[in-house]
Design a protein around this motif. Structure first.
Motif, PDB file in Angstrom:
ATOM      1  N   ALA A 335       0.812  -1.214   0.000  1.00  0.00           N
ATOM      2  CA  ALA A 335       0.000   0.000   0.000  1.00  0.00           C
ATOM      3  C   ALA A 335       0.847   1.266   0.000  1.00  0.00           C
ATOM      4  CB  ALA A 335      -0.933   0.004   1.215  1.00  0.00           C
ATOM      5  N   ASN A 336       2.127   1.146   0.322  1.00  0.00           N
ATOM      6  CA  ASN A 336       2.981   2.331   0.438  1.00  0.00           C
ATOM      7  C   ASN A 336       4.148   2.324  -0.537  1.00  0.00           C
ATOM      8  OD1 ASN A 336       2.214   4.117   2.977  1.00  0.00           O
ATOM      9  ND2 ASN A 336       1.778   1.991   3.490  1.00  0.00           N
ATOM     10  N   THR A 337       4.085   1.476  -1.560  1.00  0.00           N
ATOM     11  CA  THR A 337       5.149   1.431  -2.558  1.00  0.00           C
ATOM     12  C   THR A 337       4.551   1.454  -3.956  1.00  0.00           C
ATOM     13  OG1 THR A 337       5.174  -1.004  -2.404  1.00  0.00           O
ATOM     14  CG2 THR A 337       6.803   0.202  -1.106  1.00  0.00           C
ATOM     15  N   GLU A 338       5.420   1.699  -4.933  1.00  0.00           N
ATOM     16  CA  GLU A 338       5.009   1.708  -6.328  1.00  0.00           C
ATOM     17  C   GLU A 338       5.591   0.493  -7.031  1.00  0.00           C
ATOM     18  OE1 GLU A 338       6.411   5.455  -7.710  1.00  0.00           O
ATOM     19  OE2 GLU A 338       4.800   6.608  -6.756  1.00  0.00           O
ATOM     20  N   GLN A 339       4.963   0.138  -8.146  1.00  0.00           N
ATOM     21  CA  GLN A 339       5.343  -1.064  -8.865  1.00  0.00           C
ATOM     22  C   GLN A 339       6.823  -1.063  -9.248  1.00  0.00           C
ATOM     23  OE1 GLN A 339       3.885  -3.767  -9.454  1.00  0.00           O
ATOM     24  NE2 GLN A 339       4.616  -4.669 -11.356  1.00  0.00           N
ATOM     25  N   ARG A 340       7.361   0.071  -9.642  1.00  0.00           N
ATOM     26  CA  ARG A 340       8.719   0.127 -10.185  1.00  0.00           C
ATOM     27  C   ARG A 340       9.782  -0.239  -9.160  1.00  0.00           C
ATOM     28  NH1 ARG A 340      12.611   4.048 -10.609  1.00  0.00           N
ATOM     29  NH2 ARG A 340      11.286   5.524  -9.489  1.00  0.00           N
ATOM     30  N   THR A 341       9.567   0.120  -7.903  1.00  0.00           N
ATOM     31  CA  THR A 341      10.597  -0.101  -6.875  1.00  0.00           C
ATOM     32  C   THR A 341      10.136  -1.058  -5.781  1.00  0.00           C
ATOM     33  OG1 THR A 341       9.807   1.860  -5.687  1.00  0.00           O
ATOM     34  CG2 THR A 341      11.632   2.164  -7.235  1.00  0.00           C
ATOM     35  N   ARG A 342       9.018  -1.735  -5.972  1.00  0.00           N
ATOM     36  CA  ARG A 342       8.440  -2.515  -4.885  1.00  0.00           C
ATOM     37  C   ARG A 342       9.351  -3.666  -4.436  1.00  0.00           C
ATOM     38  NH1 ARG A 342       3.023  -3.215  -6.463  1.00  0.00           N
ATOM     39  NH2 ARG A 342       2.749  -1.196  -5.459  1.00  0.00           N
ATOM     40  N   ALA A 343       9.882  -4.436  -5.390  1.00  0.00           N
ATOM     41  CA  ALA A 343      10.734  -5.561  -5.003  1.00  0.00           C
ATOM     42  C   ALA A 343      11.981  -5.086  -4.255  1.00  0.00           C
ATOM     43  CB  ALA A 343      11.143  -6.372  -6.243  1.00  0.00           C
ATOM     44  N   THR A 344      12.530  -3.929  -4.675  1.00  0.00           N
ATOM     45  CA  THR A 344      13.695  -3.385  -3.983  1.00  0.00           C
ATOM     46  C   THR A 344      13.354  -3.016  -2.545  1.00  0.00           C
ATOM     47  OG1 THR A 344      14.567  -2.526  -6.072  1.00  0.00           O
ATOM     48  CG2 THR A 344      15.451  -1.592  -4.041  1.00  0.00           C
ATOM     49  N   VAL A 345      12.202  -2.380  -2.329  1.00  0.00           N
ATOM     50  CA  VAL A 345      11.799  -2.009  -0.969  1.00  0.00           C
ATOM     51  C   VAL A 345      11.546  -3.258  -0.124  1.00  0.00           C
ATOM     52  CG1 VAL A 345      10.043  -0.837   0.404  1.00  0.00           C
ATOM     53  CG2 VAL A 345      10.875   0.208  -1.697  1.00  0.00           C
ATOM     54  N   PHE A 346      10.904  -4.268  -0.707  1.00  0.00           N
ATOM     55  CA  PHE A 346      10.702  -5.518   0.026  1.00  0.00           C
ATOM     56  C   PHE A 346      12.049  -6.133   0.403  1.00  0.00           C
ATOM     57  CE2 PHE A 346       6.231  -5.618  -1.123  1.00  0.00           C
ATOM     58  CZ  PHE A 346       5.671  -6.370  -0.100  1.00  0.00           C
ATOM     59  N   SER A 347      13.010  -6.079  -0.509  1.00  0.00           N
ATOM     60  CA  SER A 347      14.328  -6.634  -0.203  1.00  0.00           C
ATOM     61  C   SER A 347      15.029  -5.838   0.889  1.00  0.00           C
ATOM     62  CB  SER A 347      15.189  -6.662  -1.471  1.00  0.00           C
ATOM     63  OG  SER A 347      14.682  -7.599  -2.387  1.00  0.00           O
ATOM     64  N   MET A 348      14.846  -4.517   0.885  1.00  0.00           N
ATOM     65  CA  MET A 348      15.386  -3.708   1.981  1.00  0.00           C
ATOM     66  C   MET A 348      14.792  -4.159   3.310  1.00  0.00           C
ATOM     67  SD  MET A 348      15.363   0.153   0.461  1.00  0.00           S
ATOM     68  CE  MET A 348      16.473   0.658  -0.854  1.00  0.00           C
ATOM     69  N   SER A 349      13.505  -4.440   3.307  1.00  0.00           N
ATOM     70  CA  SER A 349      12.857  -4.916   4.523  1.00  0.00           C
ATOM     71  C   SER A 349      13.472  -6.230   4.992  1.00  0.00           C
ATOM     72  CB  SER A 349      11.350  -5.094   4.274  1.00  0.00           C
ATOM     73  OG  SER A 349      10.703  -5.637   5.405  1.00  0.00           O
ATOM     74  N   GLY A 350      13.704  -7.144   4.051  1.00  0.00           N
ATOM     75  CA  GLY A 350      14.343  -8.406   4.411  1.00  0.00           C
ATOM     76  C   GLY A 350      15.761  -8.214   4.910  1.00  0.00           C
ATOM     77  N   GLN A 351      16.480  -7.253   4.313  1.00  0.00           N
ATOM     78  CA  GLN A 351      17.851  -6.984   4.744  1.00  0.00           C
ATOM     79  C   GLN A 351      17.885  -6.431   6.157  1.00  0.00           C
ATOM     80  OE1 GLN A 351      20.110  -3.891   2.698  1.00  0.00           O
ATOM     81  NE2 GLN A 351      21.829  -5.311   2.494  1.00  0.00           N
ATOM     82  N   VAL A 352      16.952  -5.560   6.466  1.00  0.00           N
ATOM     83  CA  VAL A 352      16.865  -5.009   7.823  1.00  0.00           C
ATOM     84  C   VAL A 352      16.590  -6.120   8.828  1.00  0.00           C
ATOM     85  CG1 VAL A 352      15.445  -3.561   9.331  1.00  0.00           C
ATOM     86  CG2 VAL A 352      16.215  -2.674   7.137  1.00  0.00           C
ATOM     87  N   ASP A 353      15.693  -7.044   8.482  1.00  0.00           N
ATOM     88  CA  ASP A 353      15.401  -8.166   9.363  1.00  0.00           C
ATOM     89  C   ASP A 353      16.640  -9.025   9.586  1.00  0.00           C
ATOM     90  OD1 ASP A 353      13.363 -10.106  10.670  1.00  0.00           O
ATOM     91  OD2 ASP A 353      14.370 -11.354   9.176  1.00  0.00           O
ATOM     92  N   ALA A 354      17.369  -9.314   8.501  1.00  0.00           N
ATOM     93  CA  ALA A 354      18.591 -10.106   8.630  1.00  0.00           C
ATOM     94  C   ALA A 354      19.623  -9.396   9.499  1.00  0.00           C
ATOM     95  CB  ALA A 354      19.173 -10.399   7.244  1.00  0.00           C
TER      96      ALA A 354
END
Length: 424
Positions: A335-354
Motif C-alpha cells: 500500500a505504500n510502494t510503487e510497482q517500479r521499486t516494490r521488489a527493492t523495498v521488500f528486499s530492503m525490509s528483508g535486509q533489515v530483518d537479517a
C-alpha cells in the motif's frame, strides 16, 4: 496459468517443503552430523550474513530483469542448497548449503510479493496474501507430518524430500508462471552496475520520502533483534527448564505444537482476511499492533512459565501471531510502494530483518549462557517491544496523510473513491 492459482501453488508447495525439511533439521545437525553449540550458531550466523548481503542486490535484479525469473531461480537454489545439506552430513557442506539456500531465499523474498501484486492488482493483493498464508499454513501441517514420518527411516530423508519438492516447484514454475504486467528495464541498462545502484537509490528515496515506510523498516529491525533468540532457544527452554508429560516424546510434542499453531493460524488468518480493506491501510496497522503486543506478552509469559501447559499455550500463541503478522506487513508495504521499486523495498525490509538477527543473536546467546535461558527469552520479548510503538506511529502517520501514507495505491483510491473487493 493465471497468477492467483500459481501464487497459491507456490505458497502450498513451498510451505510443505520447508516444514518437511526443517521440522527436525536441528535434530539432524546435532545427532547425525554431530554439530556442537558453537557450530550450530555459526551455521545460523552464516545464513543471516548471506541473506543480509544478497537481499538488496537480488531485489534490484528482480526489478530490472524479471520477478518471474528471480522467483524461479530462487526456488531452484533453495532446493539445491537443502539437497546438499541432506546428502552430505558434514559441517562444511551444511555451511555451503546454507549459503546457497540464503541466496535463493533472497531471490524469492520481495520478488514473489512484488510479482503477484503486480499481476493481480494492488487492490486485490491483501486478500491474495492472506489466502496464500492460509494455504501455506495448511501445507505446513502436512509437511510436519511428512517430515516426522520420513525421519523414522533416517533423519536426513525429510531434508532430501523437502529439497526435491523445492526443485520440482522451480521446474514447474518455468512452464506455468505468468508475467504480464512487469516492464523490465531497457536492455542497455540491465547489465549496468550504475543501473542497479540507481534502482537501489530510487528504492531508498522512496523509503526516505515516506515516514510510514521508515517506521515499518525500523520495526523490522527490532523484530529481527528478537526473533533469533526465540527461534534458537524456544525448544531448549522446554527441554532444560520444563518437565514434559509422561505420555509422548519431546519430538512428538514439538510436532503437536506446530500443528496446533498452524491450524489456529488458518482460522485467525481467515478472520484477518475478512477484515482487510485496501482502502483503509490504517486497519492493517491496528491489527499488526495488536498482534505484536500479543507476541511480546506471549514471549514474556513463556520465559517465566514454570509449568509445561502454560509454556505450551504461550508458545503456540506466539507462533500463531507471528504467522499472521507476515501478510499484514506485506499488505502494508504494498500500500505504500510503487510497482517500479516494490521488489527493492521488500528486499530492503528483508535486509533489515537479517541485520537485526545478526546483531541480536549473539547478545541474547551470551545472556542465556550467563544468566540462563529464561533471562535470554525475556530479553527477546523486550527487544520486540519497540516495534509495537513504531507500528503505532506508522498508523498515526498514515491517518494524518489520509490513508496509506503516499503509496501509489493510496493515490489511486483517493482519486476514484471506489470500494474494493478484497476477495480474489
Amino acid at each position: 496459468m493465471r497468477a492467483y492459482p500459481v501464487y497459491l501453488l507456490i505458497r502450498g508447495l513451498g510451505s510443505f517443503a520447508g516444514a518437511c525439511a526443517f521440522t527436525l533439521n536441528l535434530v539432524y545437525q546435532i545427532q547425525t552430523v554431530g554439530l556442537g553449540p558453537l557450530e550450530l550458531v555459526l551455521v545460523g550466523t552464516v545464513l543471516e550474513v548471506t541473506c543480509f548481503l544478497a537481499q538488496v542486490p537480488t531485489g534490484v535484479i528482480a526489478d530490472l530483469y524479471s520477478r518471474r525469473l528471480s522467483v524461479i531461480a530462487g526456488y531452484l537454489l533453495i532446493g539445491a542448497g537443502t539437497l546438499l545439506e541432506g546428502l552430505v552430513p558434514a559441517f562444511l557442506a551444511i555451511v555451503v548449503g546454507n549459503v546457497v539456500w540464503g541466496i535463493g531465499s533472497t531471490c524469492v523474498d520481495g520478488a514473489e510479493e512484488a510479482w503477484v501484486s503486480g499481476e493481480v492488482g494492488e487492490e486485490r493483493a491483501p486478500g491474495v496474501f492472506t489466502r496464500g498464508a492460509q494455504v501455506g499454513q495448511v501445507a505446513t501441517v502436512a509437511g510436519i507430518g511428512a517430515g516426522v514420518l520420513l525421519a523414522g527411516a533416517g533423519l536426513n530423508l525429510p531434508i532430501v524430500a523437502g529439497a526435491a519438492v523445492w526443485l520440482l516447484l522451480g521446474v514447474v514454475l518455468v512452464f506455468v508462471m505468468p508475467e504480464r504486467s512487469f516492464e523490465p528495464a531497457a536492455p542497455a541498462e540491465r547489465g549496468s552496475f550504475a543501473a542497479m545502484r540507481g534502482q537501489f537509490v530510487a528504492g531508498a528515496r522512496v523509503v526516505r520520502g515516506r515516514p510510514v515506510l521508515v517506521c515499518l523498516l525500523a520495526a523490522g529491525l527490532f523484530l529481527g533483534l528478537g526473533s533469533e533468540g526465540w527461534d534458537r532457544l524456544q525448544q531448549a527452554h522446554f527441554l532444560q527448564s520444563l518437565r514434559f508429560p509422561s505420555f509422548g516424546t519431546p519430538v512428538v510434542w514439538f510436532g503437536v505444537f506446530s500443528v496446533v499453531g498452524m491450524l489456529g493460524s488458518v482460522a485467525v488468518t481467515e478472520v484477518v482476511r475478512r477484515r482487510l480493506d485496501p482502502a483503509r491501510p490504517g486497519r492493517l496497522g491496528t491489527m499488526l499492533v495488536v498482534a505484536q503486543l500479543g507476541v511480546v506478552a506471549g514471549v514474556l509469559v513463556f520465559a517465566a512459565a514454570g509449568e509445561f501447559w502454560l509454556a505450551a499455550a504461550a508458545s503456540v500463541l506466539v507462533g500463531l501471531l507471528r504467522s499472521v503478522c507476515h501478510p499484514l506487513v506485506a499488505s502494508w508495504l504494498v500500500a505504500n510502494t510503487e510497482q517500479r521499486t516494490r521488489a527493492t523495498v521488500f528486499s530492503m525490509s528483508g535486509q533489515v530483518d537479517a541485520a537485526g538477527q545478526i546483531l541480536g543473536g549473539p547478545p541474547v546467546g551470551m545472556v542465556g549462557e550467563r544468566l540462563g535461558i529464561r533471562a535470554a527469552l525475556a530479553l527477546t520479548g523486550l527487544l520486540v517491544l519497540p516495534a509495537v510503538g513504531l507500528y503505532a506511529r506508522a498508523v498515526a502517520l498514515g491517518r494524518s496523510r489520509g490513508g496509506s501514507g503516499g503509496g501509489s495505491a493510496g493515490r489511486s483510491r483517493r482519486v476514484r473513491r471506489e470500494g474494493a473487493d478484497v476477495i480474489p
